[in-house]
Design an enzyme around this catalytic site. Structure first.
Site, PDB file in Angstrom:
ATOM      1  N   PRO A  45      65.284  82.873  87.019  1.00  0.00           N
ATOM      2  CA  PRO A  45      65.237  81.475  87.454  1.00  0.00           C
ATOM      3  C   PRO A  45      64.175  80.629  86.757  1.00  0.00           C
ATOM      4  CG  PRO A  45      64.498  82.976  89.189  1.00  0.00           C
ATOM      5  CD  PRO A  45      65.098  83.816  88.109  1.00  0.00           C
ATOM      6  N   ASN A  46      64.578  79.415  86.483  1.00  0.00           N
ATOM      7  CA  ASN A  46      63.749  78.339  85.902  1.00  0.00           C
ATOM      8  C   ASN A  46      63.516  78.475  84.405  1.00  0.00           C
ATOM      9  OD1 ASN A  46      63.255  76.870  88.406  1.00  0.00           O
ATOM     10  ND2 ASN A  46      62.057  78.656  88.985  1.00  0.00           N
TER      11      ASN A  46
ATOM     12  N   ARG B 194      58.716  71.904  80.526  1.00  0.00           N
ATOM     13  CA  ARG B 194      57.662  71.795  81.538  1.00  0.00           C
ATOM     14  C   ARG B 194      56.611  72.877  81.283  1.00  0.00           C
ATOM     15  NH1 ARG B 194      59.352  69.331  86.308  1.00  0.00           N
ATOM     16  NH2 ARG B 194      57.137  69.381  86.742  1.00  0.00           N
TER      17      ARG B 194
ATOM     18  N   TYR C 138      53.924  78.287  79.201  1.00  0.00           N
ATOM     19  CA  TYR C 138      55.121  78.941  78.658  1.00  0.00           C
ATOM     20  C   TYR C 138      55.453  78.545  77.222  1.00  0.00           C
ATOM     21  CZ  TYR C 138      55.662  80.021  83.586  1.00  0.00           C
ATOM     22  OH  TYR C 138      55.436  80.455  84.861  1.00  0.00           O
TER      23      TYR C 138
ATOM     24  N   ASN D 133      63.744  89.264  81.410  1.00  0.00           N
ATOM     25  CA  ASN D 133      62.654  88.465  81.976  1.00  0.00           C
ATOM     26  C   ASN D 133      63.143  88.001  83.345  1.00  0.00           C
ATOM     27  OD1 ASN D 133      60.726  86.674  82.770  1.00  0.00           O
ATOM     28  ND2 ASN D 133      60.616  85.566  80.829  1.00  0.00           N
TER      29      ASN D 133
ATOM     30  N   ALA E 223      60.555  84.885  88.552  1.00  0.00           N
ATOM     31  CA  ALA E 223      59.949  85.120  89.873  1.00  0.00           C
ATOM     32  C   ALA E 223      60.599  86.280  90.632  1.00  0.00           C
ATOM     33  CB  ALA E 223      60.006  83.844  90.699  1.00  0.00           C
TER      34      ALA E 223
ATOM     35  N   GLU F  51      61.086  95.189  80.285  1.00  0.00           N
ATOM     36  CA  GLU F  51      60.695  94.021  81.089  1.00  0.00           C
ATOM     37  C   GLU F  51      59.840  93.114  80.209  1.00  0.00           C
ATOM     38  OE1 GLU F  51      58.371  95.109  84.497  1.00  0.00           O
ATOM     39  OE2 GLU F  51      57.823  93.024  84.957  1.00  0.00           O
TER      40      GLU F  51
ATOM     41  N   HIS G 211      57.664  89.306  79.876  1.00  0.00           N
ATOM     42  CA  HIS G 211      57.109  88.054  80.405  1.00  0.00           C
ATOM     43  C   HIS G 211      56.467  87.278  79.268  1.00  0.00           C
ATOM     44  CE1 HIS G 211      57.958  89.334  84.430  1.00  0.00           C
ATOM     45  NE2 HIS G 211      57.434  90.500  84.124  1.00  0.00           N
TER      46      HIS G 211
ATOM     47  N   ARG H 254      46.900  85.719  85.448  1.00  0.00           N
ATOM     48  CA  ARG H 254      47.252  84.606  86.326  1.00  0.00           C
ATOM     49  C   ARG H 254      46.929  84.961  87.791  1.00  0.00           C
ATOM     50  NH1 ARG H 254      53.067  82.545  84.707  1.00  0.00           N
ATOM     51  NH2 ARG H 254      52.377  80.853  86.059  1.00  0.00           N
TER      52      ARG H 254
HETATM   53  O1  CA2 Z   1      55.849  84.471  81.859  1.00  0.00           O
HETATM   54  C1  CA2 Z   1      57.013  84.708  82.217  1.00  0.00           C
HETATM   55  O2  CA2 Z   1      57.921  84.881  81.417  1.00  0.00           O
HETATM   56  C2  CA2 Z   1      57.336  84.740  83.701  1.00  0.00           C
HETATM   57  O3  CA2 Z   1      58.350  85.713  83.914  1.00  0.00           O
HETATM   58  C3  CA2 Z   1      57.811  83.367  84.120  1.00  0.00           C
HETATM   59  C4  CA2 Z   1      58.070  83.229  85.608  1.00  0.00           C
HETATM   60  C5  CA2 Z   1      56.863  83.688  86.410  1.00  0.00           C
HETATM   61  O4  CA2 Z   1      57.199  83.693  87.786  1.00  0.00           O
HETATM   62  C6  CA2 Z   1      56.435  85.070  85.978  1.00  0.00           C
HETATM   63  O5  CA2 Z   1      55.257  85.384  86.670  1.00  0.00           O
HETATM   64  C7  CA2 Z   1      56.136  85.130  84.510  1.00  0.00           C
HETATM   65  C8  CA2 Z   1      58.362  81.788  86.002  1.00  0.00           C
HETATM   66  C9  CA2 Z   1      59.416  81.137  85.161  1.00  0.00           C
HETATM   67  C10 CA2 Z   1      59.316  79.653  85.324  1.00  0.00           C
HETATM   68  O6  CA2 Z   1      59.921  79.044  84.205  1.00  0.00           O
HETATM   69  C11 CA2 Z   1      59.518  77.801  83.869  1.00  0.00           C
HETATM   70  C12 CA2 Z   1      59.921  77.322  82.655  1.00  0.00           C
HETATM   71  C13 CA2 Z   1      59.536  76.075  82.235  1.00  0.00           C
HETATM   72  C14 CA2 Z   1      58.762  75.293  83.051  1.00  0.00           C
HETATM   73  C15 CA2 Z   1      58.363  75.751  84.283  1.00  0.00           C
HETATM   74  C16 CA2 Z   1      58.750  77.018  84.702  1.00  0.00           C
END
Ligand code: CA2
Length: 147
Positions: free
Chosen positions: A11-12, A19, A24, A75, A78, A99, A101, A108
Site C-alpha cells: 500500500p501507498n 510525496r 522514499y 515490499n 505497512a 523482503e 524496503h 525510523r
Molecule cells: O521503505 C519502504 O519501502 C517501506 O516499506 C515503505 C512503507 C513503510 O511502512 C515501511 O516501513 C517501509 C510505507 C510506504 C508508503 O509509501 C509512500 C510512498 C510515497 C509517499 C508516501 C508514502
C-alpha cells in the site's frame, strides 16, 4: 522452472516520487518497474511487477506466484508489520523470497522495527532507496538461475 520474478509492492507505494521524497526518494514506481525489467532482462529473467493497496490482492499475487515464478521480491510496505495473512501466504511459497524496503526501517520510529515478513524471507534488502529493487534482482540471480 519459470524464469519470472514476481515483484510485489504494498500500500501507498503507487505514490512514490510524489510525496515524502526525503524518505522514499524521487523515483516513481513506474521508473522502478522499467529499471527492474531492464536489470532482470540482462540476467535472463522476466518480471511480473505489481502494486496493490489491498492485503487480499497481495495474497492472491503470492498464490499466483506459486506456479508462475522462480522467486518473489516483496515490499509489503505497512503490511510488513501487521499482516499475518501475508506471512502465511509467503509460508506456502517455497522458492527464494526477498523482503525489500526503500528506506532504512531500523533508523525510523519503533513501529517500523518489527517485521513479520522477515521471519520467512530468504534475504532482506533495506535502505538502498529505489536502487534496492535492481540490487535485489541481482541478489535473486545468485539464488536461482533462469532456464
Ligand atoms: O521503505 C519502504 O519501502 C517501506 O516499506 C515503505 C512503507 C513503510 O511502512 C515501511 O516501513 C517501509 C510505507 C510506504 C508508503 O509509501 C509512500 C510512498 C510515497 C509517499 C508516501 C508514502
Amino acid at each position: 522452472m519459470s524464469k519470472t520474478i514476481f515483484i510485489l509492492n504494498g500500500p501507498n507505494l503507487n505514490l512514490l516520487g510524489q510525496r515524502e521524497p526525503h524518505i522514499y526518494g524521487s523515483t516513481t514506481l513506474d521508473e522502478i518497474r522499467e529499471n527492474c525489467i531492464t536489470v532482470a532482462g540482462g540476467l535472463g529473467f522476466d518480471v511480473d511487477f505489481r502494486q496493490s493497496n489491498f492485503e487480499g490482492e497481495l495474497i492472491e499475487s503470492v498464490h499466483q506466484a506459486r506456479n508462475a515464478s522462480c522467486g518473489i521480491i516483496i515490499n509489503p510496505a505497512a503490511y510488513t508489520f501487521t499482516s499475518i495473512a501475508l506471512l502465511d501466504a509467503l509460508k506456502t511459497y517455497d522458492p527464494p523470497k526477498i523482503e525489500l524496503h526503500i528506506s532504512n526501517v531500523h533508523a525510523r520510529e519503533s513501529i517500523y522495527h518489527n517485521s513479520l515478513i522477515s521471519r520467512v524471507a530468504t534475504a532482506i534488502m533495506i535502505g538502498f532507496g529505489a536502487d534496492g529493487y535492481g540490487l535485489a534482482i541481482q541478489a535473486m540471480a545468485r539464488f536461482v538461475k533462469p532456464r
